[in-house]
Design an enzyme around this catalytic site. Structure first.
Site, PDB file in Angstrom:
ATOM      1  N   LYS A 123       0.873  -1.182   0.000  1.00  0.00           N
ATOM      2  CA  LYS A 123       0.000   0.000   0.000  1.00  0.00           C
ATOM      3  C   LYS A 123       0.903   1.222   0.000  1.00  0.00           C
ATOM      4  O   LYS A 123       2.051   1.146   0.439  1.00  0.00           O
ATOM      5  CB  LYS A 123      -0.879   0.001   1.253  1.00  0.00           C
ATOM      6  N   ASP A 133      -7.006   4.304  -4.480  1.00  0.00           N
ATOM      7  CA  ASP A 133      -7.660   4.138  -3.178  1.00  0.00           C
ATOM      8  C   ASP A 133      -8.278   5.511  -2.882  1.00  0.00           C
ATOM      9  O   ASP A 133      -8.514   6.294  -3.834  1.00  0.00           O
ATOM     10  CB  ASP A 133      -6.646   3.709  -2.089  1.00  0.00           C
ATOM     11  N   THR A 184     -14.952  -2.797  -7.184  1.00  0.00           N
ATOM     12  CA  THR A 184     -14.996  -2.994  -5.727  1.00  0.00           C
ATOM     13  C   THR A 184     -16.450  -2.980  -5.245  1.00  0.00           C
ATOM     14  O   THR A 184     -16.898  -3.905  -4.544  1.00  0.00           O
ATOM     15  CB  THR A 184     -14.175  -1.918  -4.999  1.00  0.00           C
ATOM     16  N   ASN A 209     -15.801   6.265  -4.771  1.00  0.00           N
ATOM     17  CA  ASN A 209     -15.840   5.187  -5.763  1.00  0.00           C
ATOM     18  C   ASN A 209     -16.577   3.949  -5.249  1.00  0.00           C
ATOM     19  O   ASN A 209     -17.484   3.432  -5.903  1.00  0.00           O
ATOM     20  CB  ASN A 209     -14.399   4.845  -6.179  1.00  0.00           C
TER      21      ASN A 209
END
Ligand code: NDP
Length: 450
Positions: free
Chosen positions: A124, A164, A207, A239
């Site tokens: 990440k 993200d 997602t 999102n």
């Protein structure tokens, strides 16, 4: 001036953030019943190695705003574990980003990626840069400056970042452009690219749609229920939240809430996504208060007006709740309110949005609870599909990606629920997810040696 610099330094250097310990403690608690079942776990120091990142990369990002003022932000990439494949995980641009937050996200990513069954490791990254209120050119200059520092550490077979919070296809586009200019390589070094140059169809939706596919399967298998006609609550308005709402509505559910960092919208007739998109998409990030101005009968509650650590978004009667904003946004009081209001399932879209005490209560009260590492894994799975398409120079159509995503989410549910049963933790999808993922990663770590 000096005070501001000291405050910034304090923020980025002191360990006030416990999210990493929270994530590790949840996983290790789940693993207790199995660590003794295989002596190799101790012999190869698997647990100690698993909680220590391979590498923490930190760099300075220097960029110019539209008035030619110089700004400095911290940039990071945490490469946590690549036993199963190249490091993979998103980039987050948000003022709350610190090493601690990214370590928690990278650690969780190892398990999520393992659950997909695909060959990807966990990482990440991101920056404490705040995209809110920045012009398109400022975002572009920041992304270019960020990539100038990051590029030596990534590559299509090394580490493949994605989006993200605060990083969508616009930012990925700018990052990719800079990577290409520096390296002269046109390869799948980033996923979540715009479709115009190497992106996969359905990545933006993946997602959120995956969260709902997981929920549909879990409700059908565990309760013989569907989502049709059911009232659902969703938090967030980015999102993941937007695409969760979209898919829930396509399946006939009535979604009555969404939220942002300042407040919550309650719309009893069902959230109008066109209005949310106008306020939030394409980097706009306007306040949701504007929704209530446009839609009669909807109510906006300012976050600061809500008492005692509870959140308005979870204090509404609902069949299922979908936290899709950020970590620790669903507290013990919120869980009590959900139970009181008849909620039968909490399906995480965000990473670790539910506090540990809230999870424990939901599980005790037999509310189905799905951890994000299982139910939001559709995003990283479609990112891996994008890597496959880039490597083979293929382009899959929307229906193919959608079918593969649906199938993959069903498989994750099956893997998690069967593992929970196998270890006498029936319906404990937290333990099921942690154990199933751990076994896969641990086996690879053992086979690869120390
Ligand atoms: P976005 O930046 O698109 O949206 C985040 C949304 O959450 C924004 O509406 C933001 O509000 C809101 N938000 C942020 N902080 C809070 C808060 N404290 N309380 C309420 N709302 C808040 O991010 P994503 O939708 O991409 O990510 C959401 C979550 O999903 C994160 O946990 C992320 O790690 C996780 N996730 C994302 C994936 C992806 O593919 N994008 C994949 C897997 C997990 P505002 O508009 O005011 O900023």
């Amino acid at each position: 001036m000096v005070e501001k610099i000291l405050a910034n330094l304090e923020k980025s250097n002191c360990v006030t953030d416990n999210t990493f310990l929270q994530a590790v403690s949840e996983v290790l608690t789940s693993l207790e019943p199995i660590v003794k079942t295989d002596s190799r776990y101790e012999q190869f120091a698997i647990l100690e190695r698993l909680v220590t990142p391979d590498r923490v990369i930190q760099f300075k990002v220097q960029w110019l705003d539209d008035n030619n003022h110089v700004h400095i932000n911290n940039g990071y990439r945490i490469q946590f574990n690549n036993s199963l494949g190249p490091y993979k995980g998103g980039l987050r641009f948000h003022p709350s980003v610190t090493t601690g937050v990214l370590k928690f996200l990278a650690f969780e990513q190892i398990f999520k990626n393992a659950l997909t069954g695909l060959p990807i490791g966990g990482a990440k990254g991101g920056s404490d840069f705040d995209p809110k209120g920045k012009s398109d050119f400022e975002i572009m200059r920041f992304c270019r400056a960020f990539m100038r520092e990051l590029y030596p550490y990534i590559g299509a077979r090394v580490d493949v970042p994605a989006g993200d919070i605060g990083v969508g296809s616009r930012e990925i586009g700018y990052l990719f452009g800079e990577y290409k200019r520096i390296t002269h390589q046109y390869d799948g070094v980033l996923s979540g690219k715009p479709y115009a140059f190497g992106g996969s169809l359905m990545r933006p939706q993946a997602t959120g749609y995956g969260v709902v596919y997981f929920a549909r399967e879990m409700l059908s298998q565990e309760l013989q229920e569907t989502l049709e006609g059911k009232v659902c609550t969703v938090s967030g308005a980015g999102n993941v939240a937007i695409h969760t709402i979209e898919k829930l509505q396509q399946l006939g559910a009535i979604v009555v809430t969404c939220s942002d960092s300042d407040g919550t919208i309650y719309d009893p007739r069902g959230i109008d996504l066109t209005v949310v998109r106008e306020l939030k998409e394409n980097g706009r990030r306007l306040s949701l208060a504007g929704y209530a101005d446009q839609i009669p009968g909807s109510v906006y509650t300012q976050k600061s007006d809500y008492p005692n650590g509870a959140h308005a978004v979870w204090n509404t009667s609902c069949f299922a709740a979908f936290p899709c904003a950020t970590q620790n946004e669903l507290t013990l009081i919120d869980a009590q309110n959900l139970i009181k209001n008849g909620c039968v399932a909490v399906v995480e879209g965000a990473n670790m949005p539910t506090e540990p005490e809230a999870i424990a209560l939901l599980q005790r009260e037999s509310v189905l609870f799905s951890p994000g590492k299982a139910s939001n894994a559709g995003g990283v799975a479609v990112s891996e599909f994008e890597m496959s398409q880039n490597a083979s120079m293929e382009k899959w159509d929307f229906d193919k990606v959608d079918r593969k995503l649906d199938e993959l989410m069903r498989q994750i549910y099956k893997r998690v629920s069967l593992t929970a049963k196998e270890y006498d933790r029936e319906r404990n999808f937290v333990d099921g997810a942690n154990i199933a993922a751990f076994k896969r990663v641990a086996e690879a770590m053992i086979l690869e040696g120390v």
